[in-house]
Design an enzyme around this catalytic site. Sequence first.
Site, PDB file in Angstrom:
ATOM      1  CB  CYS A 116      -0.864   0.340   0.862  1.00  0.00           C
ATOM      2  SG  CYS A 116      -1.953  -1.348   1.299  1.00  0.00           S
ATOM      3  CG  HIS A 256      -3.481   2.974   1.830  1.00  0.00           C
ATOM      4  ND1 HIS A 256      -3.581   2.467   0.699  1.00  0.00           N
ATOM      5  CD2 HIS A 256      -3.134   2.110   2.607  1.00  0.00           C
ATOM      6  CE1 HIS A 256      -4.144   1.210   1.063  1.00  0.00           C
ATOM      7  NE2 HIS A 256      -4.101   0.359   2.605  1.00  0.00           N
ATOM      8  CG  ASN A 286      -7.080  -1.304   1.401  1.00  0.00           C
ATOM      9  OD1 ASN A 286      -5.802  -1.352   0.845  1.00  0.00           O
ATOM     10  ND2 ASN A 286      -6.810  -1.461   2.692  1.00  0.00           N
TER      11      ASN A 286
HETATM   12  O1  UT7 Z   1      -4.073  -1.341   3.550  1.00  0.00           O
HETATM   13  C1  UT7 Z   1      -3.765  -2.421   4.519  1.00  0.00           C
HETATM   14  C2  UT7 Z   1      -4.626  -3.626   4.774  1.00  0.00           C
HETATM   15  N1  UT7 Z   1      -5.282  -3.109   5.285  1.00  0.00           N
HETATM   16  C3  UT7 Z   1      -5.348  -3.672   6.432  1.00  0.00           C
HETATM   17  O2  UT7 Z   1      -5.056  -4.321   7.532  1.00  0.00           O
HETATM   18  C4  UT7 Z   1      -6.882  -2.665   7.102  1.00  0.00           C
HETATM   19  C5  UT7 Z   1      -6.396  -3.304   9.008  1.00  0.00           C
HETATM   20  N2  UT7 Z   1      -7.397  -3.521   9.691  1.00  0.00           N
HETATM   21  C6  UT7 Z   1      -8.817  -3.379   9.568  1.00  0.00           C
HETATM   22  O3  UT7 Z   1      -9.462  -1.880   8.895  1.00  0.00           O
HETATM   23  C7  UT7 Z   1      -9.178  -3.375  10.605  1.00  0.00           C
HETATM   24  O4  UT7 Z   1      -8.715  -3.791  11.215  1.00  0.00           O
HETATM   25  C8  UT7 Z   1     -10.785  -4.252   9.777  1.00  0.00           C
HETATM   26  C9  UT7 Z   1     -11.332  -4.436   9.336  1.00  0.00           C
HETATM   27  C10 UT7 Z   1     -10.200  -5.724   9.314  1.00  0.00           C
HETATM   28  C11 UT7 Z   1     -11.397  -5.561  11.492  1.00  0.00           C
HETATM   29  O5  UT7 Z   1     -11.911  -3.982  12.548  1.00  0.00           O
HETATM   30  P1  UT7 Z   1     -11.776  -4.138  13.837  1.00  0.00           P
HETATM   31  O6  UT7 Z   1     -12.789  -2.962  14.676  1.00  0.00           O
HETATM   32  O7  UT7 Z   1     -10.118  -3.850  14.298  1.00  0.00           O
HETATM   33  O8  UT7 Z   1     -12.422  -5.781  13.841  1.00  0.00           O
HETATM   34  P2  UT7 Z   1     -11.942  -6.970  15.071  1.00  0.00           P
HETATM   35  O9  UT7 Z   1     -10.625  -7.432  14.481  1.00  0.00           O
HETATM   36  O10 UT7 Z   1     -11.344  -6.188  16.512  1.00  0.00           O
HETATM   37  O11 UT7 Z   1     -13.024  -8.064  15.416  1.00  0.00           O
HETATM   38  C12 UT7 Z   1     -13.885  -7.548  16.079  1.00  0.00           C
HETATM   39  C13 UT7 Z   1     -14.946  -8.805  16.214  1.00  0.00           C
HETATM   40  C14 UT7 Z   1     -14.441 -10.002  16.156  1.00  0.00           C
HETATM   41  O12 UT7 Z   1     -15.629  -9.990  16.598  1.00  0.00           O
HETATM   42  P3  UT7 Z   1     -15.904 -10.807  18.851  1.00  0.00           P
HETATM   43  O13 UT7 Z   1     -14.736 -12.200  18.415  1.00  0.00           O
HETATM   44  O14 UT7 Z   1     -15.428  -9.433  18.961  1.00  0.00           O
HETATM   45  O15 UT7 Z   1     -16.687 -11.756  18.579  1.00  0.00           O
HETATM   46  C15 UT7 Z   1     -14.237 -10.223  14.861  1.00  0.00           C
HETATM   47  O16 UT7 Z   1     -14.603 -12.189  14.694  1.00  0.00           O
HETATM   48  O17 UT7 Z   1     -16.000  -8.054  14.743  1.00  0.00           O
HETATM   49  C16 UT7 Z   1     -15.638  -9.954  13.824  1.00  0.00           C
HETATM   50  N3  UT7 Z   1     -15.899  -9.283  12.762  1.00  0.00           N
HETATM   51  C17 UT7 Z   1     -16.485  -8.947  11.550  1.00  0.00           C
HETATM   52  N4  UT7 Z   1     -17.584  -8.834  12.060  1.00  0.00           N
HETATM   53  C18 UT7 Z   1     -18.200  -8.971  10.582  1.00  0.00           C
HETATM   54  C19 UT7 Z   1     -14.230  -9.466  11.783  1.00  0.00           C
HETATM   55  N5  UT7 Z   1     -14.650  -9.656  10.392  1.00  0.00           N
HETATM   56  C20 UT7 Z   1     -16.001  -8.943  10.965  1.00  0.00           C
HETATM   57  C21 UT7 Z   1     -16.940  -8.982   9.215  1.00  0.00           C
HETATM   58  N6  UT7 Z   1     -18.044  -9.198   9.934  1.00  0.00           N
HETATM   59  N7  UT7 Z   1     -15.859  -8.922   8.290  1.00  0.00           N
END
Ligand code: UT7
Length: 329
Positions: A116, A256, A286
Site C-alpha cells: 500500500c 492510502h 482498499n
Molecule cells: O491497507 C493495508 C491492509 N489493510 C488492513 O490490514 C486493514 C487494517 N485493519 C482493519 O481495517 C480492521 O482491523 C478490520 C476492518 C480488518 C477489522 O476491524 P476491527 O474493528 O479491528 O475488528 P476486530 O478484528 O477487532 O474484530 C472485532 C469483532 C470480532 O468478533 P469478536 O471476536 O469480538 O466476537 C471479529 O470476529 O468483529 C468480528 N468481525 C466481523 N464481524 C462481522 C471481523 N470481521 C467481521 C466482518 N463482519 N466482516
Amino acid sequence: MNLPLRAAIAGTGSYLPEGRLTNDDLSQIVDTSDQWLVERTGIHERRVVGTEESTSTMATQAALRACEDADLDPGELDLIVVATITPDFQFPATACLVQDAIGARRAGAFDIEAACSGFVYGMSIASAMIVSGTMRNVLVLGAETLTRLVNYTDRSSCILFGDGAGAAVFRACEDGRGVMYTDLGADGSQADAMQVAAGGSRRPTTMQTVAARQHLATVDGRRVFRFATEKFAELIQNALSACDLSSDDVKMVVPHQVNQRIIDSALKRLEWPADKCFVNIAKVGNTSAASIPIALDEARRSGCITQGDTVIFVGFGAGLTWGATVVKM
Ligand code: UT7
C-alpha cells in the site's frame, strides 16, 4: 532565476473496473452485514475486474489517461514504474506489459513491491530520477487486482479489498512545482502482518499449499490498524517539520485508503478537520498501491486539488512499509 529542478505532476489518470461488490453481496459469501462493514471500515462497495481484465489492462487505461492529461505522447516517456503486489505474472514485470500496450518505445520499465506504500515509493523514484537530471518524463502507476488474491472464506480480510489502477506523469520542472520532500521506511520484522505465504521461492506452490489456501492473502487486521493509525499522524508531523510548513499551508492530505476509522483517528490525533483529507474509500474500498493515485486523480478532476496547492501523500502497508511525499501541485 530558475527555481530548483523538481518532478512535477503533469497529468493523472485512473481506471476502475465496472463490476461492483457491495456489502450486501459480501454478506451472501461470509458472515457479515452492511451495518458492520460501514461502521468498521467506511466501505460500501468495491470494484471488481471482469474475466478478461488484469492488473496490466487496468494500468494501461490509467496510463493512457494520465499521458493524455499531461499532453504527452507515451513515446516520450523515459521510465515506467508500476507499484503492485498483484502483477499479471511472477515475471516479467507488469510495467513491461504496460510499456508495450501504450507504445512507450523509449521507456525503461520495472515493478516495485511495497504494497500500500508502493505509489509513494514510486513517486520517490520518479523524483530522484528527474532531480538527478537522468530523466525528464516518468510514469508512475499503482495498480492492483486484489480480488484475485483475497481469501473469500476469511470475513476479516476479504471485505476490505477492491481492484483498480491510478497513474501520474512526472515531468522535470523548474517553476516551484513538484516533489519537495520524500520519506520512506520499512520494518521487515513485521513481514507476517500481511502476506501471501506460498508461491514464492521459500514455499513454492504445491497441491498442499493450494488446499491450505496459502496462495491467498492473510491480514492481521488489528496489528495493521494500530500501526497505520500511529504511522499516519507521525508521517504527517515529520513532513510538516522537515518542510517548515504549518497545517494551514497544506491544502489536502491524500492518504492510502486503508479504513475510514484509521483515517478518522489519525486526523483526530493531528487535530485536523476531515475536509483536509481526501477520502473515497466508500465506493472504491482498499485498493492497496492503487488507492493513492486513484484518489489523487479524483481529487484533481473534481477540483479539490488545484495547481499551486501543497499536498501530502501518505502510505503504509505490508512489509511493513510506509512513506510520505510533499508535492507542490
Ligand atoms: O491497507 C493495508 C491492509 N489493510 C488492513 O490490514 C486493514 C487494517 N485493519 C482493519 O481495517 C480492521 O482491523 C478490520 C476492518 C480488518 C477489522 O476491524 P476491527 O474493528 O479491528 O475488528 P476486530 O478484528 O477487532 O474484530 C472485532 C469483532 C470480532 O468478533 P469478536 O471476536 O469480538 O466476537 C471479529 O470476529 O468483529 C468480528 N468481525 C466481523 N464481524 C462481522 C471481523 N470481521 C467481521 C466482518 N463482519 N466482516
